[in-house]
Design a protein around this motif. Structure first.
Motif, PDB file in Angstrom:
ATOM      1  N   ALA A  61      -4.211   6.375  -4.821  1.00  0.00           N
ATOM      2  CA  ALA A  61      -3.728   5.073  -4.339  1.00  0.00           C
ATOM      3  C   ALA A  61      -4.866   4.241  -3.775  1.00  0.00           C
ATOM      4  O   ALA A  61      -4.958   3.039  -4.042  1.00  0.00           O
ATOM      5  CB  ALA A  61      -2.638   5.275  -3.292  1.00  0.00           C
ATOM      6  N   LEU A  70      -3.100  10.065  -1.797  1.00  0.00           N
ATOM      7  CA  LEU A  70      -3.830   9.013  -1.080  1.00  0.00           C
ATOM      8  C   LEU A  70      -5.080   8.603  -1.839  1.00  0.00           C
ATOM      9  O   LEU A  70      -5.419   7.421  -1.908  1.00  0.00           O
ATOM     10  CB  LEU A  70      -4.209   9.487   0.317  1.00  0.00           C
ATOM     11  N   LEU A 120      -6.304   3.626   4.110  1.00  0.00           N
ATOM     12  CA  LEU A 120      -4.945   3.855   3.609  1.00  0.00           C
ATOM     13  C   LEU A 120      -4.212   4.866   4.489  1.00  0.00           C
ATOM     14  O   LEU A 120      -3.019   4.698   4.769  1.00  0.00           O
ATOM     15  CB  LEU A 120      -4.985   4.326   2.154  1.00  0.00           C
ATOM     16  N   TYR A 169       1.029   4.113  -2.888  1.00  0.00           N
ATOM     17  CA  TYR A 169       0.858   5.529  -2.564  1.00  0.00           C
ATOM     18  C   TYR A 169       2.011   6.353  -3.133  1.00  0.00           C
ATOM     19  O   TYR A 169       1.804   7.396  -3.760  1.00  0.00           O
ATOM     20  CB  TYR A 169       0.759   5.694  -1.047  1.00  0.00           C
ATOM     21  N   MET A 173      -0.634   4.387   6.366  1.00  0.00           N
ATOM     22  CA  MET A 173       0.505   5.285   6.174  1.00  0.00           C
ATOM     23  C   MET A 173       1.028   5.804   7.515  1.00  0.00           C
ATOM     24  O   MET A 173       2.233   5.959   7.693  1.00  0.00           O
ATOM     25  CB  MET A 173       0.146   6.456   5.250  1.00  0.00           C
ATOM     26  N   GLN A 208      -9.997   5.640   1.600  1.00  0.00           N
ATOM     27  CA  GLN A 208      -8.901   6.555   1.904  1.00  0.00           C
ATOM     28  C   GLN A 208      -8.557   6.567   3.397  1.00  0.00           C
ATOM     29  O   GLN A 208      -7.379   6.563   3.748  1.00  0.00           O
ATOM     30  CB  GLN A 208      -9.224   7.956   1.396  1.00  0.00           C
ATOM     31  N   GLN A 263       0.829  -1.198   0.000  1.00  0.00           N
ATOM     32  CA  GLN A 263       0.000   0.000   0.000  1.00  0.00           C
ATOM     33  C   GLN A 263       0.868   1.254   0.000  1.00  0.00           C
ATOM     34  O   GLN A 263       0.582   2.219  -0.713  1.00  0.00           O
ATOM     35  CB  GLN A 263      -0.933  -0.005   1.217  1.00  0.00           C
TER      36      GLN A 263
END
Length: 81
Positions: free
Chosen positions: A22, A19, A33, A13, A37, A30, A9
């Protein structure tokens, strides 16, 4: 602790640059994700964004290089396009 999915992931990205793009490519939300991150930042101690200067792309590109050097060569091989 991160797994290969988290690293994938992150690399997605880094490649997409945002974001939103990705998350769309990964078919995840989102917010999901974003949480991943934050986990990547915590695990490697590398900030992915700098809200004061908005240089996300440069930072994630640098972090991508650092992180890919830290993970197994198998992941790098599997990630190759």
């Amino acid at each position: 602790m991160l797994d290969l999915s988290d690293l994938y992931q992150f690399v997605t990205y880094a490649d997409c640059g945002t974001l939103s793009a990705a998350a769309d490519k990964l078919h995840i939300s989102q917010p999901t994700l974003t949480r991943t991150m934050h986990d990547v930042e915590d695990a490697f101690g590398i900030p992915l964004t700098d809200p004061e200067v908005n240089v996300t792309y440069h930072l994630i590109s640098s972090a991508k290089s650092t992180i890919l050097q830290s993970v197994s060569p198998t992941f790098e091989f599997r990630y190759q396009k």
